[in-house]
Scaffold this motif. Structure first.
Motif, PDB file in Angstrom:
ATOM      1  N   ALA A 108      13.889 -18.480   1.659  1.00 36.37           N
ATOM      2  CA  ALA A 108      14.551 -18.137   0.398  1.00 36.37           C
ATOM      3  C   ALA A 108      14.689 -16.628   0.221  1.00 36.37           C
ATOM      4  O   ALA A 108      15.182 -16.172  -0.827  1.00 36.37           O
ATOM      5  CB  ALA A 108      13.781 -18.729  -0.776  1.00 36.37           C
ATOM      6  N   GLY A 109      14.255 -15.862   1.206  1.00 33.42           N
ATOM      7  CA  GLY A 109      14.431 -14.423   1.162  1.00 33.42           C
ATOM      8  C   GLY A 109      13.258 -13.637   0.603  1.00 33.42           C
ATOM      9  O   GLY A 109      13.382 -12.422   0.372  1.00 33.42           O
ATOM     10  N   LYS A 110      12.111 -14.290   0.418  1.00 36.02           N
ATOM     11  CA  LYS A 110      10.942 -13.602  -0.117  1.00 36.02           C
ATOM     12  C   LYS A 110      10.088 -13.027   1.021  1.00 36.02           C
ATOM     13  O   LYS A 110      10.012 -13.601   2.101  1.00 36.02           O
ATOM     14  CB  LYS A 110      10.069 -14.553  -0.941  1.00 36.02           C
ATOM     15  CG  LYS A 110      10.834 -15.401  -1.966  1.00 36.02           C
ATOM     16  CD  LYS A 110      11.597 -14.562  -2.964  1.00 36.02           C
ATOM     17  CE  LYS A 110      12.304 -15.447  -3.987  1.00 36.02           C
ATOM     18  NZ  LYS A 110      13.188 -14.652  -4.882  1.00 36.02           N
ATOM     19  N   GLN A 111       9.425 -11.913   0.736  1.00 38.93           N
ATOM     20  CA  GLN A 111       8.386 -11.439   1.642  1.00 38.93           C
ATOM     21  C   GLN A 111       7.112 -12.193   1.296  1.00 38.93           C
ATOM     22  O   GLN A 111       6.693 -12.220   0.141  1.00 38.93           O
ATOM     23  CB  GLN A 111       8.143  -9.941   1.495  1.00 38.93           C
ATOM     24  CG  GLN A 111       7.080  -9.435   2.460  1.00 38.93           C
ATOM     25  CD  GLN A 111       6.652  -8.008   2.187  1.00 38.93           C
ATOM     26  OE1 GLN A 111       6.640  -7.568   1.045  1.00 38.93           O
ATOM     27  NE2 GLN A 111       6.291  -7.285   3.239  1.00 38.93           N
ATOM     28  N   VAL A 112       6.479 -12.800   2.278  1.00 36.49           N
ATOM     29  CA  VAL A 112       5.293 -13.620   2.052  1.00 36.49           C
ATOM     30  C   VAL A 112       4.074 -12.924   2.638  1.00 36.49           C
ATOM     31  O   VAL A 112       4.111 -12.409   3.760  1.00 36.49           O
ATOM     32  CB  VAL A 112       5.454 -15.024   2.671  1.00 36.49           C
ATOM     33  CG1 VAL A 112       4.181 -15.836   2.483  1.00 36.49           C
ATOM     34  CG2 VAL A 112       6.647 -15.744   2.042  1.00 36.49           C
ATOM     35  N   VAL A 113       2.994 -12.920   1.846  1.00 39.18           N
ATOM     36  CA  VAL A 113       1.722 -12.338   2.270  1.00 39.18           C
ATOM     37  C   VAL A 113       0.636 -13.398   2.092  1.00 39.18           C
ATOM     38  O   VAL A 113       0.549 -14.024   1.033  1.00 39.18           O
ATOM     39  CB  VAL A 113       1.370 -11.090   1.440  1.00 39.18           C
ATOM     40  CG1 VAL A 113       0.083 -10.451   1.955  1.00 39.18           C
ATOM     41  CG2 VAL A 113       2.517 -10.080   1.451  1.00 39.18           C
ATOM     42  N   LEU A 114      -0.178 -13.607   3.107  1.00 41.04           N
ATOM     43  CA  LEU A 114      -1.289 -14.560   3.019  1.00 41.04           C
ATOM     44  C   LEU A 114      -2.560 -13.818   2.609  1.00 41.04           C
ATOM     45  O   LEU A 114      -2.930 -12.822   3.232  1.00 41.04           O
ATOM     46  CB  LEU A 114      -1.501 -15.265   4.352  1.00 41.04           C
ATOM     47  CG  LEU A 114      -0.333 -16.107   4.880  1.00 41.04           C
ATOM     48  CD1 LEU A 114      -0.737 -16.822   6.166  1.00 41.04           C
ATOM     49  CD2 LEU A 114       0.152 -17.110   3.844  1.00 41.04           C
ATOM     50  N   SER A 115      -3.211 -14.307   1.556  1.00 39.25           N
ATOM     51  CA  SER A 115      -4.380 -13.636   0.991  1.00 39.25           C
ATOM     52  C   SER A 115      -5.676 -14.263   1.497  1.00 39.25           C
ATOM     53  O   SER A 115      -5.801 -15.488   1.571  1.00 39.25           O
ATOM     54  CB  SER A 115      -4.344 -13.715  -0.534  1.00 39.25           C
ATOM     55  OG  SER A 115      -3.200 -13.061  -1.047  1.00 39.25           O
ATOM     56  N   THR A 116      -6.653 -13.422   1.799  1.00 41.07           N
ATOM     57  CA  THR A 116      -7.961 -13.906   2.249  1.00 41.07           C
ATOM     58  C   THR A 116      -8.888 -14.113   1.056  1.00 41.07           C
ATOM     59  O   THR A 116      -8.661 -13.561  -0.022  1.00 41.07           O
ATOM     60  CB  THR A 116      -8.620 -12.899   3.207  1.00 41.07           C
ATOM     61  OG1 THR A 116      -8.976 -11.706   2.485  1.00 41.07           O
ATOM     62  CG2 THR A 116      -7.682 -12.534   4.344  1.00 41.07           C
ATOM     63  N   PRO A 117      -9.955 -14.913   1.217  1.00 37.29           N
ATOM     64  CA  PRO A 117     -10.934 -15.083   0.136  1.00 37.29           C
ATOM     65  C   PRO A 117     -11.575 -13.746  -0.233  1.00 37.29           C
ATOM     66  O   PRO A 117     -11.713 -12.851   0.606  1.00 37.29           O
ATOM     67  CB  PRO A 117     -11.968 -16.047   0.741  1.00 37.29           C
ATOM     68  CG  PRO A 117     -11.254 -16.735   1.859  1.00 37.29           C
ATOM     69  CD  PRO A 117     -10.285 -15.738   2.398  1.00 37.29           C
ATOM     70  N   ASP A 124      10.220 -10.495  -5.353  1.00 36.02           N
ATOM     71  CA  ASP A 124      10.465  -9.970  -4.013  1.00 36.02           C
ATOM     72  C   ASP A 124       9.360 -10.330  -3.028  1.00 36.02           C
ATOM     73  O   ASP A 124       9.626 -10.608  -1.866  1.00 36.02           O
ATOM     74  CB  ASP A 124      10.584  -8.442  -4.071  1.00 36.02           C
ATOM     75  CG  ASP A 124      11.691  -7.980  -4.994  1.00 36.02           C
ATOM     76  OD1 ASP A 124      12.864  -8.148  -4.623  1.00 36.02           O
ATOM     77  OD2 ASP A 124      11.396  -7.489  -6.103  1.00 36.02           O
ATOM     78  N   ARG A 125       8.107 -10.300  -3.498  1.00 32.87           N
ATOM     79  CA  ARG A 125       6.946 -10.528  -2.630  1.00 32.87           C
ATOM     80  C   ARG A 125       6.069 -11.597  -3.255  1.00 32.87           C
ATOM     81  O   ARG A 125       5.821 -11.567  -4.466  1.00 32.87           O
ATOM     82  CB  ARG A 125       6.159  -9.236  -2.436  1.00 32.87           C
ATOM     83  CG  ARG A 125       4.824  -9.395  -1.736  1.00 32.87           C
ATOM     84  CD  ARG A 125       4.057  -8.077  -1.699  1.00 32.87           C
ATOM     85  NE  ARG A 125       4.600  -7.164  -0.692  1.00 32.87           N
ATOM     86  CZ  ARG A 125       4.153  -5.924  -0.510  1.00 32.87           C
ATOM     87  NH1 ARG A 125       3.176  -5.441  -1.284  1.00 32.87           N
ATOM     88  NH2 ARG A 125       4.686  -5.169   0.437  1.00 32.87           N
TER      89      ARG A 125
END
Length: 307
Positions: free
Chosen positions: A71-80, A41-42
């Motif tokens: 594609a229907g996913k929740q996307v989260v960008l991660s920091t260092p 999902d994420r």
């Protein structure tokens, strides 16, 4: 009628954590193409370990993010996680100031950079107490991933005391990230300097396992990150976690076994099988679940895993 031992469908969601290893560009693209068709999902994206790794640039992660969102996913960008140079700061700011995707803040500098905009607190913020989670919520947190060494009762107590509107996530499968250092352990293993490491970590798609003098696998070296040699497997506990309000179950990406672990969790949440240990581990890894019961994390506690 006896109560069912199966968890109800969609009682929790499946999250895929950020890729912690250094893989070739083509391998990364192929991996996430497969994730687009998975029941995840994420998805967390970005380089959280070492900003010297250059196979994937910010623009590449954005392209993958857009593909996964379609594609229907929740996307989260991660920091260092360990921010110690101007380059690290620049990467962090670029992630925090983009406005298209939610951000996982992995250090307090990133939290400040978000300027009270919504973010997810990463596991390295070390949120052990409800007051800390409430403070982060005041700063904009809409979710938080608990530290991997948190035991079950403490995790569920934190979940019960969370502020309204804050989702709680827990890692349930993969080698556990334990610590970070200014030194690069992989480079040191090869007697190289950190700034002349020759990118040796690219040769170890699941990290470099280090053993004790007695030959027991103890740690995994992954650049500046130290991980467990064992693979955390809390798949048998996800029903208890869901009952306690844990919203997301996190899988950490590995070169092998990731898809099977995701499918296993999906079958559990859709009531196709009872909550049970994962049938697969990353290559050369044995399972562990000790932290859940308040014991040494390296151990496997069979009674806690329902076996």
């Amino acid at each position: 009628m006896a109560p069912t031992q199966y968890s109800q469908p969609e009682r929790f969601r499946i999250a895929l954590g950020p890729l912690l290893y250094y893989w070739p560009h083509a391998t990364v693209l192929s991996f996430y193409a497969g994730i687009a068709d998975s029941p995840v999902d994420r998805v967390y994206l970005g380089e959280t370990v070492c900003t010297r790794r250059h196979e994937m640039r910010f623009a590449h992660w954005i392209e993958i993010a857009q593909m996964l969102r379609e594609a229907g996913k929740q996307v989260v960008l991660s920091t260092p996680v360990l921010v110690e140079s101007d380059t690290d700061i620049a990467v962090m700011r670029k992630i925090c100031t983009q406005g298209d995707f939610l951000v996982e803040a992995n250090d307090l500098g990133a939290v400040r950079c978000m300027e009270r905009r919504p973010f997810i607190g990463g596991p390295h913020l070390n949120v052990y107490h409800a007051d800390t989670l409430a403070w982060l919520a005041e700063l904009g947190a809409v979710g938080c991933t608990v530290p991997v060494e948190m035991d079950g009762p403490t995790m569920l107590a934190l979940s019960a005391a969370r502020p309204a509107g804050v989702a709680v996530e827990a890692m349930v499968w993969g080698r556990m990230p334990l610590a970070f250092s200014a030194r690069c352990f992989t480079a040191r293993h090869f007697r190289l300097r950190k700034d002349a490491c020759e990118f040796r970590c690219e040769g170890y798609p699941d990290g470099l396992v280090a053993s004790t003098g007695e030959g027991q696998a103890f740690f995994t070296l992954n650049g500046i990150q130290t991980q467990s040699a064992t693979c955390l497997d809390l798949c048998a506990e996800v029903s208890a976690m869901a009952d306690g309000g844990i919203d997301y179950m996190r899988v950490s990406p590995h070169a092998s076994g990731t898809g099977e672990a995701i499918a296993h969790l999906d079958e559990i949440r859709r009531a196709q099988r009872p909550a049970s240990p994962s049938p697969v581990m990353p290559a050369d890894a044995t399972p562990s679940n000790g932290y859940w019961s308040g014991r040494p994390g390296i151990g496997w506690v069979a009674e806690e895993a329902g076996t």
